[in-house]
Design a protein around this motif. Structure first.
Motif, PDB file in Angstrom:
ATOM      1  N   VAL A 208      -7.586  -1.728   4.766  1.00 57.62           N
ATOM      2  CA  VAL A 208      -6.354  -0.515   4.681  1.00 57.62           C
ATOM      3  C   VAL A 208      -7.511   0.858   4.140  1.00 57.62           C
ATOM      4  O   VAL A 208      -8.406   1.216   3.915  1.00 57.62           O
ATOM      5  CB  VAL A 208      -6.075  -0.319   2.913  1.00 57.62           C
ATOM      6  CG1 VAL A 208      -4.905   0.736   2.910  1.00 57.62           C
ATOM      7  CG2 VAL A 208      -5.990  -1.812   2.641  1.00 57.62           C
TER       8      VAL A 208
ATOM      9  N   GLN B  55       0.920  -1.259  -0.076  1.00 59.55           N
ATOM     10  CA  GLN B  55      -0.033   0.450  -0.582  1.00 59.55           C
ATOM     11  C   GLN B  55       0.911   1.563   0.044  1.00 59.55           C
ATOM     12  O   GLN B  55       2.316   1.525   0.479  1.00 59.55           O
ATOM     13  CB  GLN B  55      -1.459   0.232   1.332  1.00 59.55           C
ATOM     14  CG  GLN B  55      -0.316   1.106   2.513  1.00 59.55           C
ATOM     15  CD  GLN B  55       0.493   0.545   3.203  1.00 59.55           C
ATOM     16  OE1 GLN B  55       1.040  -0.601   2.553  1.00 59.55           O
ATOM     17  NE2 GLN B  55       1.394   1.600   4.031  1.00 59.55           N
TER      18      GLN B  55
ATOM     19  N   VAL C 227      -3.261  -0.271   7.717  1.00 60.69           N
ATOM     20  CA  VAL C 227      -3.566  -1.453   7.147  1.00 60.69           C
ATOM     21  C   VAL C 227      -3.847  -2.507   8.561  1.00 60.69           C
ATOM     22  O   VAL C 227      -3.402  -3.146   9.554  1.00 60.69           O
ATOM     23  CB  VAL C 227      -2.196  -2.090   6.641  1.00 60.69           C
ATOM     24  CG1 VAL C 227      -2.956  -3.559   5.706  1.00 60.69           C
ATOM     25  CG2 VAL C 227      -2.235  -1.043   5.459  1.00 60.69           C
TER      26      VAL C 227
END
Length: 288
Positions: A257, A129, A204
């Motif tokens: 996320v 991410q 996350v």
């Protein structure tokens, strides 16, 4: 203003805890096609900024009951800024930054909206991410100065620049379908006088991985627009992802996320690895 797409392409103005449907106040919004009603709104605003929508007596929907979509589901182009925070440069042991590397492009087909899932392509390659501030262009920009840059901004949004850690070019590793979550809405530029002072946090699985302020960008928003417009003309609805700070890390099946950006919003998506395949089984691989 906060402008969102919801419920199969309707254009809504976020007013407190409600969405006010303003689709019919934008000429051609109902026939905007895959680019969406907000894209049409941006294109038909002559100075790159929205006027005032009439909300009195308009249909309202509680925000909690709306199905939000990517506010710009098919932007003309998505421009990325690699290594635009010094702490990320150190984290990844890069010897170069955006000043050396320039910019890159992501496929516009990689966009998804709030509540959708990032699809992990490979079962044995790390996919990370990267939480970033997104800049939405409001009027065409070519060779603009840093001092003029913000005059060309329509607004700001949250962007997740998802990245496979493999050997291909950035544009490949970052352009898989679902690799650009965008939203939950676009906040117009008048709400954010200085985009280089915004707090950013990305979580996350309930753990904070990234926390920074856009004041720490190597190329700030003004400079990044000026540089990008010296390379390519920016058009209304184009999105610039401004770069990610330290704290990138691997995503796993079932993760959530969450990207929060001060004054902009909160974008949340899932992660689905159920269809991931081994890297060596990718199409086009040749035995050595």
């Amino acid at each position: 203003m906060r402008l969102a797409l919801f419920n199969k392409g309707r254009l809504g103005l976020v007013d407190g805890d409600d969405l006010v449907d303003v689709t019919d106040q934008v000429a051609g919004a109902d026939t905007a096609g895959p680019a969406g009603a907000l894209q049409r709104c941006i294109e038909t605003t002559t100075d790159g900024r929205t006027g005032r929508f009439e909300v009195t007596g308009r249909a309202r929907l509680p925000l909690a009951e709306a199905v939000l979509e990517a506010p710009l589901p098919r932007p003309g182009k998505i421009v990325g800024a690699p290594v635009n925070y010094l702490d990320h440069k150190a984290e990844m042991e890069y010897t170069t930054s955006v000043a050396d590397l320039g910019i890159f492009l992501k496929a516009n087909s990689s966009v998804i909206g709030p509540g959708e899932d990032i699809l992990l392509p490979y079962s044995d390659k790390r996919t990370d991410q990267e939480g970033e501030l997104g800049v939405v262009i409001g009027r065409s920009a070519s060779h603009v100065s840093a001092e003029e840059a913000l005059d060309h901004v329509f607004g700001y949004t949250c962007v997740l620049d998802i990245t496979v850690r493999s050997g291909e070019d950035r544009s490949t590793r970052k352009s898989f379908d679902t690799f650009t979550p965008l939203g939950p809405w676009v906040v117009t530029a008048d709400e954010i006088p200085d985009p280089d002072t915004l707090g950013l946090r990305c979580d996350v699985g309930g753990t904070t991985r990234q926390r920074t302020n856009t004041a720490d960008l190597i190329f700030g928003v003004r400079e990044l627009i000026a540089y990008t417009s010296s390379v390519m003309t920016l058009h209304p609805g184009d999105v610039i992802a401004t770069g990610t700070p330290a704290g990138v890390g691997p995503l796993g099946h079932g993760d959530r996320v969450v990207l929060d950006i001060e004054k902009v919003g909160r974008l949340e998506v899932g992660v689905d690895g159920s269809r991931a395949t081994p890297y060596d089984q990718r199409p086009g691989r040749r035995s050595r």
